[in-house]
Every structure is written in C-alpha cells, then in structure tokens.
Motif scaffolding. Structure first.
Motif, PDB file in Angstrom:
ATOM      1  N   GLU A  63     -30.499   4.019  37.703  1.00 50.42           N
ATOM      2  CA  GLU A  63     -29.393   4.818  38.242  1.00 50.42           C
ATOM      3  C   GLU A  63     -29.899   5.755  39.331  1.00 50.42           C
ATOM      4  N   GLY A  64     -31.108   6.289  39.133  1.00 48.59           N
ATOM      5  CA  GLY A  64     -31.688   7.219  40.094  1.00 48.59           C
ATOM      6  C   GLY A  64     -31.969   6.607  41.446  1.00 48.59           C
ATOM      7  N   VAL A  65     -32.191   5.290  41.476  1.00 43.31           N
ATOM      8  CA  VAL A  65     -32.435   4.626  42.770  1.00 43.31           C
ATOM      9  C   VAL A  65     -31.161   3.976  43.311  1.00 43.31           C
ATOM     10  N   GLY A  66     -30.020   4.325  42.677  1.00 41.89           N
ATOM     11  CA  GLY A  66     -28.738   3.894  43.229  1.00 41.89           C
ATOM     12  C   GLY A  66     -28.177   2.591  42.700  1.00 41.89           C
ATOM     13  N   ARG A  67     -28.775   2.053  41.630  1.00 43.36           N
ATOM     14  CA  ARG A  67     -28.254   0.810  41.056  1.00 43.36           C
ATOM     15  C   ARG A  67     -27.102   1.119  40.092  1.00 43.36           C
ATOM     16  N   LYS A  68     -26.105   0.251  40.046  1.00 45.00           N
ATOM     17  CA  LYS A  68     -25.037   0.388  39.043  1.00 45.00           C
ATOM     18  C   LYS A  68     -25.470  -0.385  37.809  1.00 45.00           C
ATOM     19  N   THR A  69     -25.576   0.321  36.689  1.00 41.80           N
ATOM     20  CA  THR A  69     -26.191  -0.270  35.502  1.00 41.80           C
ATOM     21  C   THR A  69     -25.276  -0.231  34.293  1.00 41.80           C
ATOM     22  N   ALA A  70     -25.659  -1.037  33.296  1.00 38.21           N
ATOM     23  CA  ALA A  70     -25.051  -0.984  31.967  1.00 38.21           C
ATOM     24  C   ALA A  70     -26.195  -0.932  30.969  1.00 38.21           C
TER      25      ALA A  70
ATOM     26  N   SER B  75     -44.186   5.597  43.377  1.00 42.62           N
ATOM     27  CA  SER B  75     -44.002   7.001  43.766  1.00 42.62           C
ATOM     28  C   SER B  75     -42.562   7.453  43.532  1.00 42.62           C
ATOM     29  N   LYS B  76     -41.604   6.573  43.770  1.00 45.63           N
ATOM     30  CA  LYS B  76     -40.190   6.904  43.566  1.00 45.63           C
ATOM     31  C   LYS B  76     -39.887   7.073  42.083  1.00 45.63           C
ATOM     32  N   ALA B  77     -40.381   6.163  41.259  1.00 41.81           N
ATOM     33  CA  ALA B  77     -40.147   6.243  39.820  1.00 41.81           C
ATOM     34  C   ALA B  77     -40.781   7.505  39.232  1.00 41.81           C
ATOM     35  N   VAL B  78     -42.000   7.818  39.682  1.00 43.36           N
ATOM     36  CA  VAL B  78     -42.702   9.012  39.191  1.00 43.36           C
ATOM     37  C   VAL B  78     -41.933  10.275  39.565  1.00 43.36           C
ATOM     38  N   ALA B  79     -41.404  10.326  40.776  1.00 40.91           N
ATOM     39  CA  ALA B  79     -40.639  11.494  41.217  1.00 40.91           C
ATOM     40  C   ALA B  79     -39.367  11.664  40.385  1.00 40.91           C
ATOM     41  N   LEU B  80     -38.695  10.567  40.091  1.00 38.72           N
ATOM     42  CA  LEU B  80     -37.452  10.620  39.317  1.00 38.72           C
ATOM     43  C   LEU B  80     -37.695  11.073  37.876  1.00 38.72           C
ATOM     44  N   LEU B  81     -38.864  10.740  37.335  1.00 34.61           N
ATOM     45  CA  LEU B  81     -39.171  11.070  35.938  1.00 34.61           C
ATOM     46  C   LEU B  81     -39.092  12.567  35.659  1.00 34.61           C
TER      47      LEU B  81
END
Length: 491
Positions: A127-134, A321-327
């Motif tokens: 969700e943090g990278v803009g994906r629509k999820t379930a 790097s993006k995943a680590v920042a979102l964490l």
C-alpha cells in the motif's frame, strides 16, 4: 454462463439427464442454492453434500455434481458424475468466475508462527508504494479497510474464487493471503494461481490433525510445489534460511528462491540487532547493499517477519531502500507483542503466542527490558494438539509468575486442558484459571509496579469458542479495564 461451456473444464465426467442451457450460480451449501444453481456435493469431515441433493433440487438446482451416483431420477435437472467433486469444483469455480487469481499477483504466506504479521507487513508496504491490495487471513478479506468476514483463515475453494472475483472487480492488483496447513491439506487453495510463496518457520502445532512433524512439514510444502512450472510468469519462493525445512522447500519448488535470515547465509540478513524498549534496529545485508533498519515491531521474531516482508517486496520489484524507509511508519501489528498504551506502573503486552516456540519468542522480546517480575498468562485451546500443552508451560516457566488458562474451551473438559499444561511447569509459582477473563484479572491484581505482563494466546481476537458457540471476548478490553481499576487510572 452456458452450462456446456462451463463443463468443458472437466474431461472425465458422465452426464445423466438433460443439461440446462445456463448456470446462474455455483453452490456447495444446499441452503444457498437458488433457481438455476449448480450444486456441487462435497464430502466434508462432518457433513456429506450428497445427503442434501433433494434439498438442493427443491430450492431450484438444475445441475448436481456428484462423485457417488445417487441412483435417483431427477426431473428437470441433470447429474454430473465425476471422480472427485473437490477437484471438479476448483476447475468449475475458476471457469465460472473467469480465473480471477490470474488477473492479480497473489502472495501466499505459510508457516507455524508469523503468518498474520508477515501478511500484514507485506500488505502495508505494498500500500505504501501505491499498490491497491487485498489482505486475506484470520479477519477475512480486507480491501481499503473494508472487511468481508470469512469462516476460516484459509477459505474453501468456492469462497476463495468468489472473493478473488470480487476484489478483481474492485481493481485490486495484489492479494496477500495467509495459507494455513489445514487449508493446504484440505485442498482449499486449489485453483489459486500463486506468484509468490513465503515461508516463516515450522514449529510444533496442529499435530492433533497432522499426526507428525514430518506430515505437517510436507503439508506446508504443498504451497511451494504448487507454484508450478509456468516460466512465462515470474514465480518466487521466499524462504527462511534459518529453518531447516527451507532446504526441502527449495528442493521441491520450481520457482526462483530468495532467502532471509539472521544466523545462516541469506540474500537478506540482519546483523548488529539492537532490541530497545520501543523499537528494534539492525543492519540489513541485502542484494542491493547494506541498510540501517528501524522498526516499531519488537523482538527477534519480528526481525524475521520484517526480513520476510522486505524480501517479498524485493521480488515484487520494490527497491530495498524504499521498503526500509516505509517500515519506520508502520505500527506494531495488533495483538502481536502489542504494548497496551496506558499510563500505569507496569508494562503490558498482548500476543497471539499459542505454540511453544511463539511463547519462547515473546518472552525473549522483553528479556532486555528492566523489570521487577515477568507475569505470563499462557493459554491453549480445547480439542487441539495436546502434545504441545506441557511444552508451552515449560517455555512459559521462564517467567517468574505464570497463569495457565484457556483460549477456547470448545468441547473439552477445562480442567483436563489445564492439567495437560501443568505437567510442563518448571517451578511452583503458577496458578490455573480456566476462565480467561478471571485469569487476566488475577494477573493484573497480583501485579506490582515494575512488572511486565504478557497476555498470550488470543492476540486481537474478539471472541471465545465454547462448544460451537462464539461469544464476544477481548483480552485488550479486559486487561485495560482491570489496570485502570487496580492503579486508579481515570477513565
């Protein structure tokens, strides 16, 4: 859908009677049958759908799919005889709902402990990278905060296909799904086209059902074997290199393997871990280099959960790097070593731990914190794996004070459940209270300033099961109310 087109997915079948032109719905529960339905007779563990053919016909079923010929004349309807109705349903439901799992990326998470935490983390990061999820799991199917309740952690074949169709129509791009060993053993995920399979760990649980650790481990392995050999779609197995079962899963899967861990060599490895009171920090060695990771999730088991989530995002094409920042912005998962935010002279954590290994991990996650005593409320369930009960109490005995209680009594004698746990106690400073609310109340009542209290077994579940009846119960509500009363905290 035209009946003839639908039945083309079944090569081996015998058609008895005149086929209707169209099928309006597929049902495996006779109570849900309506005019124009196809009723598929499934042999369950307690109920056999073949016994409800007449009810389905009365409700308007025009096609009955069976593996045992009922030997009756069915006026105005047809009988489809197949070797296995469960397998037939997987094909029929997929065709009827237009193969919904192929329209999205599906990530399956399996293992004894951590399924919910890892699934939630992956979902939040996507969700943090803009994906629509379930998110599909213990709470049902969740899309944008809206929850559709389901009957099991892993739904049945038909319910899965209906849910996948519904979320596909909402524009969902990724489904993150908890996959239980029961769901795998019973074929509930047949027909789902997984892109990524994630393995957390394998420790003792569910041996009442699987009979042995070998069978339990092999059952989990079905998810990795079912990734299939279609190399036209990228498929990945994300494996915990510190768990010996990963070697077996690596052998049986045709998918590309990505590993994570703390002890063994891995593509994503944590080192220099610091367990602090309100966060965990570590250095991540990864395929894309080294990164400093900070998370609000506490304890070693959450380091594994974070590694699994980062590795999964990597195979999805998200930079580390993006995943680590979102964490940094992700809050602790509710009911998973969740600290109760209350201004009291004790620290209180809720956890879902209901296996020996999970109890060990929850205690280890607070071992570094300064404390007076650790009071541990350990719960187990009735009509479930009895062999793990003394092992759970043995692990809980690390705490200075232990209260043994019950998560869900179901149909078993409460005192028998407690006596099974008691056999594993390693010291005399414990109590046994079958009533979970009373156990929590007692734990708070005996607490003293500086104590740490862990209430384990239910996590964020909002119910208890007695017999076959679900009744409302919230560990968080009970313990919060008790603490406010004990320590005179204004409401």
């Amino acid at each position: 859908m035209k009946t003839k087109n639908l039945l083309e997915v079944l090569q081996v079948k015998q058609i008895i009677g005149l086929l209707p032109e169209k099928i309006k719905s597929i049902q495996q529960d006779s109570r849900k049958v309506e005019e124009g339905s196809m009723f598929v007779c499934i042999k369950g563990y307690t109920v056999d759908g073949h016994n409800f053919i007449e009810e389905a016909l009365e409700r308007g079923a025009t096609t009955i799919v069976v593996e045992d010929n009922p030997g009756i004349h069915v006026k105005g309807a047809s009988i489809i005889l197949v070797p296995n109705t469960m397998k037939a349903l997987a094909h029929l439901a997929n065709k009827f709902y237009n193969y919904p799992s192929k329209q999205m990326d599906v990530i399956g998470v399996t293992g004894t402990n951590g399924k919910t935490s890892v699934s939630s983390l992956i979902n939040k990061l996507l969700e943090g990278v803009g994906r629509k999820t379930a998110l599909s799991g213990t709470n049902g199917m969740t899309v944008a905060g809206e929850v559709t309740a389901t009957s099991n952690t892993t739904c049945d074949i038909l319910e899965n296909q209906k849910l996948f169709r519904d979320v596909a129509e909402q524009g969902v791009e990724d489904v993150v799904m908890e996959v239980s060993s029961h769901g795998l053993a019973q074929g509930r995920v047949w027909g789902i086209d997984f892109n990524i399979a994630v393995f957390t760990n394998l420790t003792q649980d569910h041996l009442d059902y699987h009979q042995s650790m070998e069978q339990y481990g092999q059952t989990k392995g079905l998810l990795f074997a079912q990734l299939g050999n279609d190399t036209a779609r990228k498929k990945f197995a994300v494996l915990n290199s510190d768990d010996p079962w990963s070697k077996k899963y690596e052998y049986i899967t045709p998918a590309e393997v990505v590993t994570y861990g703390i002890l063994e060599n891995a593509n994503f490895k944590a080192k220099q871990i610091q367990y602090l009171e309100d966060k965990t920090v570590f250095t991540l060695e990864s395929i894309e280099g080294e990164f400093s990771v900070e998370t609000r999730l506490l304890g070693e088991f959450n380091v594994y959960n974070v590694l699994a989530a980062i590795a999964t995002l990597f195979v999805k094409g998200v930079h580390v790097s993006k995943a680590v920042a979102l964490l940094r912005s992700i809050n602790p998962i509710e009911g998973r070593m969740e600290q109760i935010p209350i201004d009291a002279p004790i620290k209180v954590y809720l956890d879902y731990a209901h296996t020996p290994d999970a109890i060990r991990s929850s205690i280890a996650s607070v071992a570094h914190l300064q404390r007076n005593r650790l009071i541990y409320v350990a719960g187990t369930g009735g009509d479930r794996d009895k062999e793990k009960r003394p092992l759970m109490a043995q692990e809980a005995s690390v705490a200075e004070v232990v209260i043994l209680t019950i998560n869900d009594v179901r149909n078993e004698d409460p005192q028998e459940i407690l006596r099974g746990m008691e056999k594993g106690m390693q010291h005399k400073n414990y109590g046994m209270l079958a009533d979970r609310k009373e156990a929590i109340e007692h734990a708070v009542e005996i607490s003293e300033p500086g104590d740490i209290l862990i209430i384990a077994g239910k996590g964020n579940e909002q119910y208890q099961i007695t017999g076959t009846k679900k009744e409302h119960h919230s560990d968080k509500t009970v313990v919060t109310d008790c603490i406010k009363h004990k320590y005179n905290i204004p409401i």
